[in-house]
Design an enzyme around this catalytic site. Sequence first.
Site, short mmCIF file in Angstrom:
data_model
loop_
_atom_site.label_atom_id
_atom_site.label_comp_id
_atom_site.label_asym_id
_atom_site.label_seq_id
_atom_site.Cartn_x
_atom_site.Cartn_y
_atom_site.Cartn_z
CG ASP A 158 -1.87 1.12 1.32
OD1 ASP A 158 -2.34 1.56 0.27
OD2 ASP A 158 -2.11 1.59 2.45
CD GLU A 168 -0.64 -6.04 7.17
OE1 GLU A 168 -1.11 -5.99 6.01
OE2 GLU A 168 -1.10 -5.38 8.11
CE1 TYR A 204 -4.49 0.48 10.13
CE2 TYR A 204 -3.69 -1.74 9.64
CZ TYR A 204 -3.46 -0.38 9.78
OH TYR A 204 -2.20 0.13 9.57
CD GLU A 244 0.94 -1.52 9.50
OE1 GLU A 244 -0.21 -1.41 9.02
OE2 GLU A 244 1.92 -1.92 8.86
C1 BDP Z 1 -1.51 -2.46 6.63
C2 BDP Z 1 -0.22 -2.36 5.85
C3 BDP Z 1 0.16 -0.93 5.50
C4 BDP Z 1 -1.05 -0.21 4.97
C5 BDP Z 1 -2.13 -0.18 6.04
C6 BDP Z 1 -3.40 0.52 5.57
O1 BDP Z 1 0.84 -2.98 6.55
O2 BDP Z 1 1.21 -0.93 4.57
O3 BDP Z 1 -0.78 1.07 4.51
O4 BDP Z 1 -2.47 -1.52 6.32
O5 BDP Z 1 -4.20 -0.12 4.92
O6 BDP Z 1 -2.15 -3.62 6.32
O7 BDP Z 1 -3.53 1.71 5.80
#
Ligand code: BDP
Length: 648
Positions: free
Chosen positions: A209, A453, A506, A542
């Site tokens: 991404d 990932e 997330y 993250e």
């Molecule tokens: C994670 C990835 C990261 C993405 C982020 C996203 O590691 O590179 O930019 O999600 O979706 O899965 O913002």
Amino acid sequence: MITSKSPGMLLRVLYLFAVLDAACLLDTGMLFPRESSSREVKELNGLWSFRADKSPNRNQGFERAWYKSRLVETGPVIDMPVPASYNDVTQDPTLRDFTGWVWYEREVVVPSRWITDKGTRVVLRVGSAHYNSIVWLNGVKVTEHKGGHLPFEAEIGSLIREDPTMPCRITIAVNNTLNLDTLPPGSIQYLNDPTRYPDGFFVQNYYFDFFNYAGIHRPVLLYTTPKAYVDDITVVTDFLDNTGMVKYEVSVQGAAKATLKVTLMDKDGRCVASSDETSGVLKVADVNLWWPYLMHDNPAYLYSMEVRLMAADARATYEDVYTLPVGIRTVKVTNTQFLINNKPFYFHGVNKHEDSDIRGKGLDWPLIVKDFNLIKWLGANSFRTSHYPYAEEIMQMCDRHGIVVIDECPGVGIKDIRSFGNASLAHHLVVMEELVRRDKNHPSVVMWSVANEPAAEMPPAGYYFKTLIEHTKALDPTRPVTYITDSNYARDKGAPYVDVICVNSYFSWYHDPGHIEVIPIQLNTQFENWYGKYQKPIIQSEYGADAVPGLHSDPPMMFTEEYQNVVLESYHNVFDQKRKQYVIGELIWNFADFMTAQGITRVVGNKKGIFSRQRQPKSAAFILKERYWRLANATGRLPPWAKYPCSL
Ligand code: BDP
């Protein structure tokens, strides 16, 4: 000969020897070019001639041997700055989105003493170019390199001496095409339906991404060394009570026999230890340890190790001097803690990108300094080099400022089962060798990350990560190794081999969008599951939410600053419960907005930054700032100047 009165000290010294024996599988070093009394550096940054090969097969440059003459004689060229990505500097959308070979060229005037003195080596070094590179000097190929984020070099002394009257013409062809075996992987897809696509239409697909910026991203330079020279230095450090130990090994090239003088100096240039051996242990009384900033009132202490080499052959004598900054510190992992100098360290930091307007991924000093100022403003103590190695200049800043780094290789987007094959693995091992060789001496680097990932639930992932992690540990047994996972805890095949579990999640964004109320339960479950299965410390590597700067709503809605705030705060509540147990860190995604490929989920790039791409704070930055300074107070030992962050 090493002698020691204390058995504890002897054991540590023996350990340091074992460590160095295991390392150094690559046969040449990659020391950062530094000027010294015996070495000169000439930067080749600035404007280069540039031409993209837009022929249908992208191969015209090779068919017509563009490297054999001046590039301008092969067709139209444009000015291109180095270092920079080429994508955003023109108004041409086909160059922004270009896939294939581009050609750079520059003529250089070489000081005549470099040519006349046959006892001088002249080395051409490229800090990084994305992705495949081939380099010619006056039409003769001197080196090639695969991979976008690590340096490569070639000795060119004999070539420039062939005809001293010729200008020295450097041609570099760079190809950003990604395939299933590159790191990161990608694939080219041809779309042949003539009712829908123009003739020859193809796209570059990839599963990560961020925008696939390309070009010569880091400085290109020429540097000299004497014919007999210090090729590599490896240091491993330890301490017992107030005695520091610097185990070192120097590798020498160009001389069958050389005399060495190794001197370790403190910050004021006073010699604290010295030796005449190519390897040994330097003991430092009353050691000043390298501490992360916010953890100690004398952080980031660096000694200097001067290596002076003397050698002679039938024709001449040679003296080479190289000085390496050395931080003395240790790193250990228990099943609930991450220890730096035997003290628990809690990562409150950020994930970053090398990304900016116009320069793309090109090294940019104002941006680097601004980012370090923002990191300190925020009270962050660490970052991960998501998702590729950053410039050496950045790593040096981390050493000097006491910022802790999780050093990640470009193993991002490994999603296709074919990217777990032998060719991919072999390349991945080499990339880790190159990364460890480049960054092994940075005290700021406390852990290696071999991937982000990956599809770690796929059957071949177990063997792949076992091999990769074992290899990395053999290269550097002193640092823990991890990769960043978003797989299910029960099915992740590589997790048994990592030292620290690093999880991305997330909740209320990609899953249950809009439902912030799910975060406490889902995040708790995530931590309990991972810790229950592995009893290893966990970093939330993250978490975050997109926020378009200036977009507001109350009650919060996705993509507003308020939504980003409340997602962060919901995560923080859970971190505060778990950090008393086994959660050892939290890294926000992301420090700043960054460019991505175009797609329906991205509004001119990824907006999960707490700063905009122009480095202005969103309201989440203030939430994080308040939290990080509170964490620094609770988990660190603040230096006096840091007790009042508002005055920063
Ligand atoms: C994670 C990835 C990261 C993405 C982020 C996203 O590691 O590179 O930019 O999600 O979706 O899965 O913002």
